[in-house]
Design an enzyme around this catalytic site. Structure first.
Site, PDB file in Angstrom:
ATOM      1  N   TYR A  62       0.823  -1.208   0.000  1.00 32.96           N
ATOM      2  CA  TYR A  62       0.000   0.000   0.000  1.00 32.96           C
ATOM      3  C   TYR A  62       0.854   1.253   0.000  1.00 32.96           C
ATOM      4  O   TYR A  62       2.071   1.188   0.212  1.00 32.96           O
ATOM      5  CB  TYR A  62      -0.957  -0.010   1.202  1.00 32.96           C
ATOM      6  CG  TYR A  62      -0.325   0.318   2.547  1.00 32.96           C
ATOM      7  CD1 TYR A  62       0.492  -0.595   3.199  1.00 32.96           C
ATOM      8  CD2 TYR A  62      -0.546   1.552   3.158  1.00 32.96           C
ATOM      9  CE1 TYR A  62       1.057  -0.288   4.438  1.00 32.96           C
ATOM     10  CE2 TYR A  62       0.014   1.854   4.393  1.00 32.96           C
ATOM     11  CZ  TYR A  62       0.818   0.935   5.030  1.00 32.96           C
ATOM     12  OH  TYR A  62       1.385   1.244   6.246  1.00 32.96           O
ATOM     13  N   LYS A  84       6.425  -2.049   1.852  1.00 34.46           N
ATOM     14  CA  LYS A  84       5.260  -1.477   2.540  1.00 34.46           C
ATOM     15  C   LYS A  84       4.054  -2.415   2.394  1.00 34.46           C
ATOM     16  O   LYS A  84       3.150  -2.179   1.585  1.00 34.46           O
ATOM     17  CB  LYS A  84       4.955  -0.078   1.969  1.00 34.46           C
ATOM     18  CG  LYS A  84       4.089   0.771   2.883  1.00 34.46           C
ATOM     19  CD  LYS A  84       4.188   2.226   2.510  1.00 34.46           C
ATOM     20  CE  LYS A  84       3.199   3.110   3.241  1.00 34.46           C
ATOM     21  NZ  LYS A  84       3.341   3.125   4.683  1.00 34.46           N
ATOM     22  N   GLU A 127      12.041   2.320  14.220  1.00 34.61           N
ATOM     23  CA  GLU A 127      11.170   3.399  13.724  1.00 34.61           C
ATOM     24  C   GLU A 127       9.920   3.428  14.585  1.00 34.61           C
ATOM     25  O   GLU A 127       9.797   2.669  15.544  1.00 34.61           O
ATOM     26  CB  GLU A 127      10.834   3.183  12.244  1.00 34.61           C
ATOM     27  CG  GLU A 127      10.158   1.863  11.956  1.00 34.61           C
ATOM     28  CD  GLU A 127       9.964   1.565  10.469  1.00 34.61           C
ATOM     29  OE1 GLU A 127       9.874   2.501   9.670  1.00 34.61           O
ATOM     30  OE2 GLU A 127       9.891   0.366  10.131  1.00 34.61           O
ATOM     31  N   LEU A 169      11.071   1.120   7.049  1.00 33.72           N
ATOM     32  CA  LEU A 169      10.480   1.593   5.800  1.00 33.72           C
ATOM     33  C   LEU A 169      11.258   2.826   5.340  1.00 33.72           C
ATOM     34  O   LEU A 169      11.608   3.688   6.157  1.00 33.72           O
ATOM     35  CB  LEU A 169       9.007   1.962   6.013  1.00 33.72           C
ATOM     36  CG  LEU A 169       8.314   2.307   4.694  1.00 33.72           C
ATOM     37  CD1 LEU A 169       8.031   1.043   3.881  1.00 33.72           C
ATOM     38  CD2 LEU A 169       7.029   3.068   4.924  1.00 33.72           C
TER      39      LEU A 169
HETATM   40  N1  PDD Z   1       2.922   4.942   7.307  1.00 29.92           N
HETATM   41  N2  PDD Z   1       7.610   3.662   8.840  1.00 29.92           N
HETATM   42  C1  PDD Z   1       6.479   2.940   8.829  1.00 29.92           C
HETATM   43  C2  PDD Z   1       6.470   1.618   9.511  1.00 29.92           C
HETATM   44  C3  PDD Z   1       5.332   3.438   8.178  1.00 29.92           C
HETATM   45  O1  PDD Z   1       4.204   2.712   8.165  1.00 29.92           O
HETATM   46  C4  PDD Z   1       5.380   4.726   7.567  1.00 29.92           C
HETATM   47  C5  PDD Z   1       4.192   5.312   6.843  1.00 29.92           C
HETATM   48  C6  PDD Z   1       6.578   5.448   7.622  1.00 29.92           C
HETATM   49  C7  PDD Z   1       6.730   6.796   6.988  1.00 29.92           C
HETATM   50  O2  PDD Z   1       6.740   6.711   5.582  1.00 29.92           O
HETATM   51  P1  PDD Z   1       6.227   7.917   4.673  1.00 29.92           P
HETATM   52  O3  PDD Z   1       6.992   9.120   5.086  1.00 29.92           O
HETATM   53  O4  PDD Z   1       6.552   7.485   3.307  1.00 29.92           O
HETATM   54  O5  PDD Z   1       4.750   8.060   4.930  1.00 29.92           O
HETATM   55  C8  PDD Z   1       7.672   4.882   8.251  1.00 29.92           C
HETATM   56  C9  PDD Z   1       1.727   5.410   6.630  1.00 29.92           C
HETATM   57  C10 PDD Z   1       1.579   6.875   6.693  1.00 29.92           C
HETATM   58  C11 PDD Z   1       0.526   4.647   7.161  1.00 29.92           C
HETATM   59  O6  PDD Z   1       0.673   3.446   7.361  1.00 29.92           O
HETATM   60  O7  PDD Z   1      -0.550   5.228   7.335  1.00 29.92           O
END
Ligand code: PDD
Length: 287
Positions: free
Chosen positions: A33, A151, A183, A207
């Site tokens: 996703y 992801k 993270e 991620l």
């Molecule tokens: N989550 N680390 C994890 C485990 C994440 O699920 C996410 C993003 C990030 C940050 O990635 P980005 O800057 O590309 O959004 C880091 C999204 C926002 C979610 O699951 O809703």
């Protein structure tokens, strides 16, 4: 207003938007996703999210949906049809439905991926009150699988982590492996010590955040010192500041870790400045 959802080529009222019970994302979490934020009706960091989607698909040997090259237009159409001003667009691709349950991947020539996109409206997304006060996090053990760079929709543990945080009267959880912070449950984690921004280096352990890449680039352009390395939970508790980044939270200050207050308990100088730069620059480049 009924939300319009995209499913495999069709724009449908949400009550008619359906996928098979045999879909592999439902049975096997065999899906990936992306979440792209929308501010003022425009997409933030779209190219980065598209590139990461392509990478996630490739790492899992999942074919690209036929509409892959139309994804920008589909995002924009959903923004239009749903009058979305501020919020997010959620996109999910799964390996599709083979019409039964089987651990073995279906033949990609016979089973096409499922593509679903929907909007989430969050008026005033960029003016979140939490950005002014900062958030509190707890630490929990990182027991996720070893390919966190992909992801995938396997979000049970991150979801449990958020529930543990809420139960502890906090906002979110940081994941810790061998004493080092990996993270946040759904965001990348940073600390600031003596003006230096420290965040874990990229690997399969985290991620590769799209917001992370942009924020680090802006920080370096603003002559801020950045160090990409692992940091311990103890180091985080002794930091001057901490923050998280994600597409839905942008840059969010963290003011407490496991009950330990950072600095004077209010957001410091670095995180709010980075938030401002990130939002300014991203809005300029929004499409
Ligand atoms: N989550 N680390 C994890 C485990 C994440 O699920 C996410 C993003 C990030 C940050 O990635 P980005 O800057 O590309 O959004 C880091 C999204 C926002 C979610 O699951 O809703």
């Amino acid at each position: 207003m009924t939300r319009t959802v995209y499913v495999n080529g069709d724009y449908l009222p949400e009550e008619d938007a359906k996928v098979s019970v045999f879909d592999r994302s439902f049975l096997m979490a065999d899906g990936v996703y992306e979440v792209t934020s929308v501010l003022g009706g425009k997409l933030i960091d779209f190219d980065g999210h598209l590139a990461r989607l392509e990478r996630s698909l490739g790492e899992l040997d999942m074919q690209k949906p036929e509409a892959f090259d139309d994804l920008l237009e589909i995002h924009r159409e959903l923004v239009r049809r749903n009058d979305l001003e501020d919020g997010m667009i959620y996109l999910q691709v799964s390996r599709g439905s083979a019409g039964d349950r089987d651990f073995i991947f279906p033949d990609p020539k016979e089973v096409k991926p499922t593509l679903v996109l929907f909007t989430q409206s969050k008026p005033g997304l960029a003016d979140s009150p939490a950005a002014k006060t900062g958030i509190k996090v707890i630490s929990i053990e990182d027991i996720r699988w070893g390919r966190r760079d992909i992801k995938t929709v396997q979000l049970l543990y991150p979801s449990m982590g958020k529930m543990m945080a809420i139960k502890a009267g906090c906002d979110d959880a940081w994941l810790v492996e061998d004493g080092f912070v990996t993270e946040g449950t759904s965001n990348n984690a940073y600390i600031v010590k003596d003006g230096k921004i420290i965040t874990r280096q990229l690997s399969n352990d985290i991620l590769h955040g799209i917001t992370r890449a942009a924020v680090l680039r802006f920080a370096r352009e603003a002559q801020m010192e950045v160090e990409e390395r692992s940091f311990t939970l103890d180091e985080a508790k002794a930091a001057d500041e901490a923050f998280i980044t994600s597409a839905s939270q942008f840059v969010m200050p963290v003011v407490e870790i496991d009950g330990v207050t950072l600095g004077d308990g209010a957001p410091g100088k670095v995180a709010p400045r980075l938030r401002e730069i990130y939002l300014d620059e991203s809005l300029k480049n929004a499409i």
